[in-house]
Each structure stands twice: as C-alpha cells, then as structure tokens.
Design a protein around this motif. Sequence first.
Motif, short mmCIF file in Angstrom:
data_model
loop_
_atom_site.label_atom_id
_atom_site.label_comp_id
_atom_site.label_asym_id
_atom_site.label_seq_id
_atom_site.Cartn_x
_atom_site.Cartn_y
_atom_site.Cartn_z
N ARG A 239 -10.11 14.51 1.90
CA ARG A 239 -10.74 13.11 1.69
C ARG A 239 -9.14 12.38 1.14
O ARG A 239 -8.32 13.09 0.91
CB ARG A 239 -11.53 13.39 0.63
CG ARG A 239 -12.75 14.23 0.99
CD ARG A 239 -13.74 14.44 -0.22
NE ARG A 239 -12.90 15.29 -1.30
CZ ARG A 239 -13.34 15.25 -2.57
NH1 ARG A 239 -14.24 14.61 -2.77
NH2 ARG A 239 -12.60 15.95 -3.37
N LYS A 240 -9.74 11.14 1.37
CA LYS A 240 -8.82 10.25 0.62
C LYS A 240 -9.31 9.74 -0.69
O LYS A 240 -10.13 9.14 -0.79
CB LYS A 240 -8.32 9.16 1.54
CG LYS A 240 -7.67 9.29 2.83
CD LYS A 240 -7.14 8.17 3.63
CE LYS A 240 -6.22 8.54 4.78
NZ LYS A 240 -5.93 7.27 5.48
N VAL A 241 -8.57 9.92 -1.85
CA VAL A 241 -9.03 9.70 -3.22
C VAL A 241 -7.98 8.74 -3.59
O VAL A 241 -6.93 8.73 -3.65
CB VAL A 241 -9.34 10.71 -3.88
CG1 VAL A 241 -9.51 10.58 -5.35
CG2 VAL A 241 -10.25 11.86 -3.53
N MET A 242 -8.31 7.57 -4.16
CA MET A 242 -7.47 6.67 -4.91
C MET A 242 -7.86 6.33 -6.25
O MET A 242 -9.30 6.30 -6.56
CB MET A 242 -7.75 5.18 -4.03
CG MET A 242 -6.70 3.89 -4.64
SD MET A 242 -7.14 2.49 -3.87
CE MET A 242 -5.99 2.96 -2.41
N ASP B 244 -6.55 17.59 0.04
CA ASP B 244 -7.07 15.82 0.03
C ASP B 244 -5.64 15.20 -0.36
O ASP B 244 -4.58 15.79 -0.54
CB ASP B 244 -7.73 15.86 -1.42
CG ASP B 244 -9.19 16.29 -1.12
OD1 ASP B 244 -9.63 16.56 -0.13
OD2 ASP B 244 -9.88 16.31 -2.24
N SER C 31 -8.33 -0.21 -0.76
CA SER C 31 -9.06 0.97 -0.53
C SER C 31 -9.71 1.07 0.89
O SER C 31 -9.78 1.83 1.47
CB SER C 31 -10.27 0.89 -1.64
OG SER C 31 -11.22 -0.14 -1.64
N HIS D 206 -7.00 1.73 3.51
CA HIS D 206 -6.63 3.12 3.64
C HIS D 206 -7.85 3.86 3.75
O HIS D 206 -7.63 5.05 3.81
CB HIS D 206 -6.17 3.37 2.18
CG HIS D 206 -4.74 2.99 1.92
ND1 HIS D 206 -3.68 3.35 2.40
CD2 HIS D 206 -4.21 2.23 0.97
CE1 HIS D 206 -2.45 2.53 2.19
NE2 HIS D 206 -3.03 1.91 1.13
N ILE E 197 -10.39 4.88 2.09
CA ILE E 197 -10.53 5.66 0.97
C ILE E 197 -12.32 6.30 1.12
O ILE E 197 -13.07 5.46 1.06
CB ILE E 197 -10.31 4.85 -0.47
CG1 ILE E 197 -8.98 4.60 -0.25
CG2 ILE E 197 -10.72 5.80 -1.68
CD1 ILE E 197 -8.08 5.66 -0.11
N ASP E 198 -12.16 7.42 0.60
CA ASP E 198 -13.52 8.03 0.46
C ASP E 198 -13.89 8.02 -1.16
O ASP E 198 -15.26 8.01 -1.26
CB ASP E 198 -13.41 9.42 0.96
CG ASP E 198 -13.06 9.75 2.23
OD1 ASP E 198 -13.91 9.17 3.05
OD2 ASP E 198 -12.11 10.47 2.50
N LEU F 158 -13.11 6.06 -4.70
CA LEU F 158 -12.22 5.29 -5.84
C LEU F 158 -12.36 5.50 -7.02
O LEU F 158 -13.56 5.71 -7.61
CB LEU F 158 -12.48 3.92 -5.63
CG LEU F 158 -11.62 2.80 -6.29
CD1 LEU F 158 -10.41 2.89 -5.90
CD2 LEU F 158 -12.20 1.22 -5.82
N CYS G 284 -16.71 2.51 -0.38
CA CYS G 284 -17.10 3.90 -0.92
C CYS G 284 -17.46 4.26 -2.18
O CYS G 284 -17.67 3.28 -2.81
CB CYS G 284 -15.56 4.42 -0.88
SG CYS G 284 -14.36 3.97 -1.92
N CYS H 7 -17.38 4.57 -6.35
CA CYS H 7 -16.35 4.31 -7.01
C CYS H 7 -17.00 4.79 -8.36
O CYS H 7 -18.14 4.61 -8.73
CB CYS H 7 -16.21 2.85 -7.13
SG CYS H 7 -15.01 2.34 -8.50
#
Length: 196
Positions: free
Chosen positions: A9-12, A37, A124, A127, A129-130, A132, A168, A170
């Motif tokens: 996953r992409k986490v920001m 991730d 987000s 990118h 993002i999955d 945030l 996504c 948050c």
Amino acid sequence: MEGGTTPARKVMVVADPTRESAAALQYALSHVVIKHDSLILLHVDNHNAWKNPFSFLKWPSPSAVSAAASSTEGGGGGVSGGGDLDFLEVMRRACEIAQSKLQVHVEKVEMDGKEKGAVILHHSTLHSIDLLIIGQKRSLSNAILGQRRNGSLRGLDTAEYLIENSKCTCVAVQKKGQDGGYLLNTKSQRNFWLLA
C-alpha cells in the motif's frame, strides 16, 4: 493475492515539526505500515507563516519516535538544532530504524497561495495514496467552537478537512499521554480509542 501476501500500500503521513506529526508517524509505524508498503512523508511549507524556532526542539530523537513502534535498537541521540528540513531527516531515520524494509520517500511542497488541506489532497491523489495520516491537535476552544479556525477551509481545521474530502481513508491521530494510546478520527469512526 499470490502466496498469501498482502499487496503493498501507499501510505502518506503529513510531516511537520510538531508533536502531533510525531504522534501520527509513531502511530503509522507501530499500527499501520508493513515491510513492503511505501511511506511518503509530505511536508507542506508555507514561507509566509511565522516560524517558531523552538518548535523543532520539541521533536523527539529517532529512537524515541520509533520506541513505541519497534523494539529494535534505538540509534542516534538527540535532535541537533538548525534548519527547517532536519525534522524530515529525523522522521526518515525513525522509519528506517523501526522498519528497515519499508520504502520511505520524503517530499516537500510549497503552498503557493493555496490552503494546506487542498495541497495535501492534491498530492495524495497524485500519488494514488491508499491511506492518509495526519496529526490532529484538539483544544478546548476547538471543541467548543466546533473545530473552527481562522484561515481554514470551510471553517474546519486541516485534519477535519482532509477527513471529509479525501478520496482515500484519512486518519487523524491524537496521542494521549506517554502510554495512553491514540485517539483516532476517520469519516466513519469518531473518537476511536486505540491503546498503545
């Protein structure tokens, strides 16, 4: 899913030199991200904002940030003073100490006259993002006045704006004491208590 592995996953995490941001990163490292991730530390810089030179001194060392996230050895000492970007390096190193296989990217963007929440939402989405994650500061005046802040979008603080408008999931994170756990807010869950 091949071989029973969870897809990456992409986490920001919204990165600022504040205790709230440190708590958000600590929560992400200890409860959210896993080894494959990608973690993006996004700092939105506002050159017009007054800079508090002492806010950086409140930032914990990499070992303190990662202590709750990992039982690995705590490298490095305290935070050395100077420079706006030092806290981003401290955050990146804390990620490496807590989870060495985690892909960590640091990104610094300018507000360019836009609201901070809008800039975060844009990046987000950019990118894909999955998840945030943002640190959230609650004060008695915010609770009484219904989260209103001057200069915020639609009267909401940045965290509330992101919760309401992000495509996504948050999560707004508040750290409750040293061992008190976290108070989490999402669109579907309000004031969810997670023990450390």
